[in-house]
Design an enzyme around this catalytic site. Structure first.
Site, PDB file in Angstrom:
ATOM      1  N   LYS A  71       2.111   4.806   1.599  1.00  0.00           N
ATOM      2  CA  LYS A  71       0.577   5.045   1.266  1.00  0.00           C
ATOM      3  C   LYS A  71       0.110   4.803   3.018  1.00  0.00           C
ATOM      4  O   LYS A  71      -1.074   5.601   3.113  1.00  0.00           O
ATOM      5  CB  LYS A  71       0.085   4.347  -0.381  1.00  0.00           C
ATOM      6  CG  LYS A  71       0.161   4.870  -1.044  1.00  0.00           C
ATOM      7  CD  LYS A  71       0.445   3.613  -2.708  1.00  0.00           C
ATOM      8  CE  LYS A  71       1.001   4.815  -3.728  1.00  0.00           C
ATOM      9  NZ  LYS A  71       0.579   3.395  -5.012  1.00  0.00           N
ATOM     10  N   GLN A 115      -1.578  -2.273  -6.224  1.00  0.00           N
ATOM     11  CA  GLN A 115      -0.836  -1.451  -6.817  1.00  0.00           C
ATOM     12  C   GLN A 115       0.453  -1.769  -8.100  1.00  0.00           C
ATOM     13  O   GLN A 115       0.383  -3.068  -7.813  1.00  0.00           O
ATOM     14  CB  GLN A 115       0.596  -1.718  -5.532  1.00  0.00           C
ATOM     15  CG  GLN A 115       2.325  -0.967  -5.419  1.00  0.00           C
ATOM     16  CD  GLN A 115       1.924   0.326  -5.245  1.00  0.00           C
ATOM     17  OE1 GLN A 115       1.641   1.040  -4.658  1.00  0.00           O
ATOM     18  NE2 GLN A 115       2.990   0.716  -6.391  1.00  0.00           N
ATOM     19  N   ASP A 138      -7.454   5.286  -7.079  1.00  0.00           N
ATOM     20  CA  ASP A 138      -6.616   5.712  -7.512  1.00  0.00           C
ATOM     21  C   ASP A 138      -7.070   6.539  -8.872  1.00  0.00           C
ATOM     22  O   ASP A 138      -6.560   7.247  -9.369  1.00  0.00           O
ATOM     23  CB  ASP A 138      -5.355   4.195  -8.290  1.00  0.00           C
ATOM     24  CG  ASP A 138      -4.496   3.873  -8.133  1.00  0.00           C
ATOM     25  OD1 ASP A 138      -3.968   4.949  -7.329  1.00  0.00           O
ATOM     26  OD2 ASP A 138      -4.428   3.078  -7.312  1.00  0.00           O
TER      27      ASP A 138
END
Ligand code: NAP
Length: 302
Positions: A71, A115, A138
């Site tokens: 990422k 995460q 997200d």
């Protein structure tokens, strides 16, 4: 004549070329999406606004470390500033929430990713809920998932929206098609069912899971079969209608390396199109995170 027909039959069977599916390259589509993101970031930068993506990684799970690294790499390649926060697996929930609160207040941070999963004993759902919905790269904050249910604009969960982008890129028709999604997690299966069934996408969605009887039979109904069960090679040729599009979300670490949920070598001869693992849905997920991140920064700029 009978003999000729017979011969022809045998001959045809031998000579028929094995039909092989179109390979849907997530890597290719992701590269195109990411360069578009880079242009949008550059336009913001020209106006004096920077785009910053913070990641919060708790503990030392090797898989999570790999995801976070990729990422950051994608962010940097798009001109997005990366902010890498790591906490030891021994932290308390309060410390995780304090880190998120600090990033919520930090003007350099326009997007954030926690995460998942968090190590045992920590509440990942509560951590996601602590993220400012306006910084939710997200698209997993309950506020944004609620907006998705309501068909209101919101950052979309990255894996499902990456899948839609890939289908669109390859011109795979969804309207009027039957989509079977195996998996009902909040991360993949559920939001994907909403997106594929949304007005304008117009698939007829069947959501299967571990309690679905006759899974092969249900899957054979699919024009678009999405495997998101996390079961290596479960989906063999008997699950696939000839010509169907197979989107393999599974990422399973096995002794043979990374494999998907679909038995690629068997399914490739039956399906019309299939995503490989690696190089399929994974890169699309990362690209979609970058899209969310730049879109959140643009929204802030307005
Ligand atoms: P998850 O939370 O474990 O959910 C798995 C789902 O599959 C559950 O709904 C479960 O049913 C169902 N399932 C499990 N075994 C099954 C079986 N034998 N038959 C039918 N259904 C079954 O997993 P997830 O987070 O959604 O992830 C799924 C897979 O995708 C994993 O391999 C993960 O690593 C991968 N993944 C990939 C990406 C990417 O970017 N490519 C992103 C996220 C996840 P129940 O609800 O009944 O338990």
């Amino acid at each position: 004549r009978t003999r000729a027909r017979c011969c022809h039959h045998v001959h045809a069977q031998e000579a028929l070329p094995t039909l092989s599916a179109l390979i849907l390259s997530g890597s290719t589509v992701a590269a195109a999406v990411r360069s578009e993101v880079a242009e949008r970031v550059a336009r913001l930068n020209e106006r004096g606004q920077s785009v910053g993506l913070a990641t919060v990684l708790v503990g030392d799970d090797p898989g999570s470390q790999i995801y976070v690294r990729s990422k950051h790499r994608a962010a940097e390649a798009a001109g997005i500033v990366s902010i890498d926060r790591r906490l030891p697996g021994s932290v308390s929930q309060a410390e995780v929430l304090a880190t998120i609160a600090e990033l919520n207040e930090d003007d350099r941070v326009t997007g954030m990713i926690v995460q998942l999963p968090l190590p045992d004993g920590l509440d990942g759902g509560a951590a996601v809920e602590a993220v400012d919905p306006g910084k939710d790269s997200d698209g997993l904050h309950p506020f944004n998932l609620g907006r998705l249910v309501l068909s209101r604009p919101a950052p979309l969960p990255a894996t499902p929206s990456g899948i839609l982008r890939m289908l669109d890129y390859y011109g795979i028709e969804t309207a009027g098609k039957t989509a079977v999604i195996v998996g009902r997690s909040f991360l993949v299966g559920r939001p994907l069912a909403l997106l594929l069934g949304a007005k304008g996408v117009d698939a007829t969605v069947i959501q299967a899971h571990s309690r679905t009887p006759d899974l092969p039979g249900v899957c054979r109904e699919a024009d678009i079969l999405v495997t998101a069960a996390g079961r290596p090679n479960l989906f063999n040729a008997t699950y696939v209608k000839p010509g169907a599009t197979v989107v393999d979300v599974g990422i399973n670490r096995t002794d043979d390396g990374l494999v998907g949920d679909a038995d690629f070598d068997a399914v490739v001869d039956v399906a019309g199109a299939i995503t490989p693992v690696p190089g399929g849905v994974g890169p699309m997920t990362i690209a979609s995170l970058m899209v969310n991140t730049v879109a959140l920064a643009e929204a802030k700029d307005d």
